[in-house]
Design an enzyme around this catalytic site. Sequence first.
Site, PDB file in Angstrom:
ATOM      1  N   ARG D 106      42.474  37.079  45.367  1.00 52.02           N
ATOM      2  CA  ARG D 106      41.068  36.249  44.715  1.00 52.02           C
ATOM      3  C   ARG D 106      40.473  36.858  43.413  1.00 52.02           C
ATOM      4  NH1 ARG D 106      43.318  33.945  48.195  1.00 52.02           N
ATOM      5  NH2 ARG D 106      42.446  32.404  49.616  1.00 52.02           N
ATOM      6  N   GLU D 109      43.170  35.794  40.741  1.00 49.63           N
ATOM      7  CA  GLU D 109      43.019  34.569  40.321  1.00 49.63           C
ATOM      8  C   GLU D 109      41.650  34.360  39.589  1.00 49.63           C
ATOM      9  OE1 GLU D 109      43.238  31.353  43.522  1.00 49.63           O
ATOM     10  OE2 GLU D 109      41.359  30.891  43.019  1.00 49.63           O
ATOM     11  N   SER D 132      36.025  48.356  28.045  1.00 47.47           N
ATOM     12  CA  SER D 132      36.777  49.421  28.636  1.00 47.47           C
ATOM     13  C   SER D 132      36.862  49.180  30.058  1.00 47.47           C
ATOM     14  CB  SER D 132      36.008  50.674  28.241  1.00 47.47           C
ATOM     15  OG  SER D 132      36.806  51.806  28.563  1.00 47.47           O
TER      16      SER D 132
END
Lengths: 165, 165, 165, 165, 165, 165, 165, 165, 165, 165
Positions: D106, D109, D132
């Site tokens: 997830r 994703e 960063s």
Amino acid sequence: MANAQAVVPTVGKSAFSELPPIFAQLSEAKARKGLTFDQIAKAIGKDEVWVAAAFYGQAKMSPEEIASIAKVLEIDEGAIHATVGAHWFPNRSLGTAIPSDPVVYRLYEGVMVYGQPIKAVIHEKFGDGIMSMIDCRVTIDRKPDPKGDRVLLTFDGKFLPYITW
Amino acid sequence: MANAQAVVPTVGKSAFSELPPIFAQLSEAKARKGLTFDQIAKAIGKDEVWVAAAFYGQAKMSPEEIASIAKVLEIDEGAIHATVGAHWFPNRSLGTAIPSDPVVYRLYEGVMVYGQPIKAVIHEKFGDGIMSMIDCRVTIDRKPDPKGDRVLLTFDGKFLPYITW
Amino acid sequence: MANAQAVVPTVGKSAFSELPPIFAQLSEAKARKGLTFDQIAKAIGKDEVWVAAAFYGQAKMSPEEIASIAKVLEIDEGAIHATVGAHWFPNRSLGTAIPSDPVVYRLYEGVMVYGQPIKAVIHEKFGDGIMSMIDCRVTIDRKPDPKGDRVLLTFDGKFLPYITW
Amino acid sequence: MANAQAVVPTVGKSAFSELPPIFAQLSEAKARKGLTFDQIAKAIGKDEVWVAAAFYGQAKMSPEEIASIAKVLEIDEGAIHATVGAHWFPNRSLGTAIPSDPVVYRLYEGVMVYGQPIKAVIHEKFGDGIMSMIDCRVTIDRKPDPKGDRVLLTFDGKFLPYITW
Amino acid sequence: MANAQAVVPTVGKSAFSELPPIFAQLSEAKARKGLTFDQIAKAIGKDEVWVAAAFYGQAKMSPEEIASIAKVLEIDEGAIHATVGAHWFPNRSLGTAIPSDPVVYRLYEGVMVYGQPIKAVIHEKFGDGIMSMIDCRVTIDRKPDPKGDRVLLTFDGKFLPYITW
Amino acid sequence: MANAQAVVPTVGKSAFSELPPIFAQLSEAKARKGLTFDQIAKAIGKDEVWVAAAFYGQAKMSPEEIASIAKVLEIDEGAIHATVGAHWFPNRSLGTAIPSDPVVYRLYEGVMVYGQPIKAVIHEKFGDGIMSMIDCRVTIDRKPDPKGDRVLLTFDGKFLPYITW
Amino acid sequence: MANAQAVVPTVGKSAFSELPPIFAQLSEAKARKGLTFDQIAKAIGKDEVWVAAAFYGQAKMSPEEIASIAKVLEIDEGAIHATVGAHWFPNRSLGTAIPSDPVVYRLYEGVMVYGQPIKAVIHEKFGDGIMSMIDCRVTIDRKPDPKGDRVLLTFDGKFLPYITW
Amino acid sequence: MANAQAVVPTVGKSAFSELPPIFAQLSEAKARKGLTFDQIAKAIGKDEVWVAAAFYGQAKMSPEEIASIAKVLEIDEGAIHATVGAHWFPNRSLGTAIPSDPVVYRLYEGVMVYGQPIKAVIHEKFGDGIMSMIDCRVTIDRKPDPKGDRVLLTFDGKFLPYITW
Amino acid sequence: MANAQAVVPTVGKSAFSELPPIFAQLSEAKARKGLTFDQIAKAIGKDEVWVAAAFYGQAKMSPEEIASIAKVLEIDEGAIHATVGAHWFPNRSLGTAIPSDPVVYRLYEGVMVYGQPIKAVIHEKFGDGIMSMIDCRVTIDRKPDPKGDRVLLTFDGKFLPYITW
Amino acid sequence: MANAQAVVPTVGKSAFSELPPIFAQLSEAKARKGLTFDQIAKAIGKDEVWVAAAFYGQAKMSPEEIASIAKVLEIDEGAIHATVGAHWFPNRSLGTAIPSDPVVYRLYEGVMVYGQPIKAVIHEKFGDGIMSMIDCRVTIDRKPDPKGDRVLLTFDGKFLPYITW
């Protein structure tokens, strides 16, 4: 060919090699007892696919489920609690991008061939969102058919709409 | 959000880019008519998932089905016969090893998480063999649920036993 | 270097090449008007990250949102409805397994380095389940810092517990 | 389901298999003591996600942090210094291009769907540069919600502008 | 073989095919004028590698740099501003995981062979952190050598220590 | 954070797992002696990056270098000769297509972002050919800078012109 | 089957699709003239494999070689200079990791099967270093054999010893 | 650097790890005896590259060759017959798609750069077919050259014409 | 469903997209004439699989075969000679590592499941060598069977023994 | 070279490494007895390819077949039943996407070169469907030929038509 008899699950190449050893022991105990997933499932009040998922390290057993399974298999409950008990959470998934065993590949082929049509119909029926694979029940039934019995594989998952913000 | 209303299918990035152009025209006609896959399916006596598969080039339409679809969409039947008629056979599949659209990925995740358990239960229930993805019906139903409606996705495939020789 | 001024979004290699052409037109209109995502977002009552997602074809605009965006950009609303309107659903995702642009790669590196620790803490705080990427808000804030301003990137997603059956 | 109680982290397939064995021992000690990452973190004055990162070999513990952790876990400090002490530096990252565990996927994703929009908004707010992932804090909070509690995952990273020369 | 004379950069297979067309025009203008990157760099007060990076869409030109480059190449400044001006940000990277052109592959081989040793020495000299590729200057010098001149390729990047939290 | 002090090299996941075990012993001896690569390098008249390369199995030590290193580390010279002596030649390279440790990835990112520009400038300065990674010295220097010290990473490789025939 | 007669080279799928169009024109001119690579090679004083490499964009033609080739093919010399002249440098390589055409695959198989043995013998005969593929001549001869003629494929490359520093 | 002296073959990372252990023993015996592949080859009447191929499990030794090799190495012939004797057939190939050791990579680069030109010249000289890698001799010679000795690598393979039917 | 009637071959996604356009024209002519591969094959004295291979650019047609095919299809012979005539040689292969169309995948699955057993039996029956895919005939027959007709797919390839040298 | 004599199957790199150890024991017993697959097959009334598939873990032996095989090999039947008996189901497939052993690769090449033509001919002869690899017999015959004996490899698989619904 033995159908729905007491057999242990398919124990292939790497099914247990990346899991804590307790899982191989569960399957061995199941084999010794000659129990099917369905029989274990009925004994502990769950579905056989979920039990199989738990035996392959793809589902988390609650302490109560561990107790029930240990009792059915007549094995030491403590060893299960100690290794994959309340503190343990599965690292789910097969681990290979494209499954190559023919049984599992057919499922993958189903996604490859019908994935886009399924997406289209879900959107038509439900709108913008997905079918949950977390809040989802997977069941398998044998449907007798004179031309050859059929496998009824069902995913029953909650529809989750995309939110906007 | 419009549910089960007259909408056209999801037309994403490359859904039509590798298909004969007639498929994009079918979807456009469907959009113009404001028809759902389900409405087309009922009009021609088929299931909506099969119709969606045909619209995405994943199923072969018979000449009779082409005629019915052309009639429902009020488009020229000849153009469909000429390009994807009796002589045409689909090159099936999405074409990407790991689908990345979240809706389709969830199906893939279902295979990755439950593939081995499903294989085990199929073998227990049926013996050594596979669930056919060729002699297979795929259906989607909306199951009302007060906690959020659910998607019922069912694969109904013939069991094929491995032969020995 | 222009910060938070009226600029158009990064238009890189293939950002629009696999999307319906209307998306490139939205970005061009935004550039002509000299509007930031934040300005558009405020004008239509949404967050800038969601607006950016919609402009890159990663979110579905409702008919009302299309109307608002067309008004802000002073472009023809009908063309948007016709191509990516109510009947259209996004095919989400970047489409490359490992993103190589340094900005996006850093996010990927965050997943690679902190993915397992985040999983562990989510399980400790919530139990067996996932953080939804569907019912999820993504926001970006600028946090002033004398040693160099900082990016505050927040994912606010619903916890979804695994069900058993 | 146990939430925010004393549990050990998810110990999945290969989480520890490629790390020096001391890391598995740290997690076992944590499990025996029944401590959460949050409890350890509070005891040693750090955040729980950083502690989890250190326990999975994704962060470098200073000699002082090693001493504190050994004290909290009541284990031999010397063994930690000897193996992953001042002279040791982590080889960071999960090691798989596309994570397949649903929790970690997830997050991936999230990068795939929102990566381009996030890049666009960062450029609008900060100019040409990156966020960063080295000078970056990652935190997780539980946000109560009547419709289901939410995971608040925050990356707080320094903006680094590209230099020219 | 022409060394350091007025030549245009290597224009290989897909170097420009995924970039806005203005970049191919910049290179063509450079070729027509018979200018080296070094000559352009000196005329606008930058280093030749940075100029080459800008010409291949790997660096962002400021409005002033666009003006200077347009003047040196005697081309229309407005077209550059309009397409890759202040509002434009590069999507950096080659886009192929393993470069196959022998010149670029040798650089990759340098990472594959010396990557781990470089990491070890950086940690010894600087502690836990990385060498920035954002705050980094890349330069190339020709070092005469009777046994064959040598390429001096230097990366001058800021060390960024990992923070803890 | 300890800088340039006596520390052993980063010993990460698989750094030694695919090498003859003598390499892990060399690093352990180095750690016991509290020597940096630089100190060993000075003692045997070589550069620290080359020494690090030899310790990670990426360079071939001559019998004399083996003798010197054994003396500095106060370990048995014979064991080194017997396993990685005159008859042994390294199988060089990291072995993973895309390095994922952040330190090594930054080097890879340098190749991905600046590879094409570097190729162009090499061709302009030297003609058709490559920069050798075989006849190449790699050095790392610490360059003090009030805004944060910098890593100076230099590849000094012979230019090799393509022949025709 | 025509052997060593006037034929044009194999023009397969993507051999020219990623090259400047002038290369397709060179091959067409060669076909029109009915010339073999060997005949062109003899006319311009080069070897046929090098000529073929130049025709497939894998070698750089000098201005003199361009002039000779244009003369032999009776085509406009200026067009070649303008597009792939002195300022142009090839982006070498096939571009696919594992070649699948059977002729090219056999060469790849040669590397896969004999790569390690060849490396071992090179080290035995020459020490630590490589066989250059830059300072290398590739030739093909037909060796008559009553059991079927044989292809003699020879790589004649300079040995480059690894330096230490 | 020792050239063509008695040394054992390059024993790198995984050269022997996937082979029956007898192969590592053959190489150790060769090292103890201080024999080159060439010396073994001359003693048994074969070529050194073929012997190296046999030692790396890439060629099948006949019972007579096993006897000869055992005699030259002064090791027990029976152990070789028992494990890789008449009943054993090699599983040939390196096992990695893109070799990364610089020596082997150069061979791969030769295929990538010259593969298409070699295919074209083979077709011109021989017609439609391939150069066999089964009926093929591979030899390596050292060719003295004042500018640096050269490696002469020759593949002498039978041409196999495609049949039609 | 039409069996063995006059239909054109499956024209899927990219079957012709990477081939010279003449191949699409051949298939269109075949469709217009309503001819099966078998009918064309009988008319020109070849087997239908070879004809299909030629129509998909996987086999080389001789000038005589081109003439025969042009005559059967009643199309201009010259256009075929000019583009894929005597001077043309196919770049064979599908171009995707793992075929995903279900028909072709089943063949691939045959290799994956039976590849090692086939290798073992070939070695037992023939010794060390391969079955040629160059000197090989591929045929398909329909074998009537009351339980469902069967596909008889036969590869008839010459055994090629490995030589030693 | 021994043809069709009593030899054991090819035991290559990883042929048995991922299978239950009983398979290696079966092959060792076969080698000790000096039996070919064909001899075992005749003794138990099966085909040699199926026997080889069973010995490589690619087919499921029935209890009766286990008994017969144990008898022929003169080994303990119980050990086979206990490990790969009625409860065991194979995880089929080689496990590598592109096989690299030359014997198996030729089969793969057959699919790559003739896959699309075979698909086309199957559709012409049978309509829309596939050739089953489950209800499929694979046989190998030696066909004497004065120019070199030939391998006859036959797949005899049931045609399965796609259903519609």
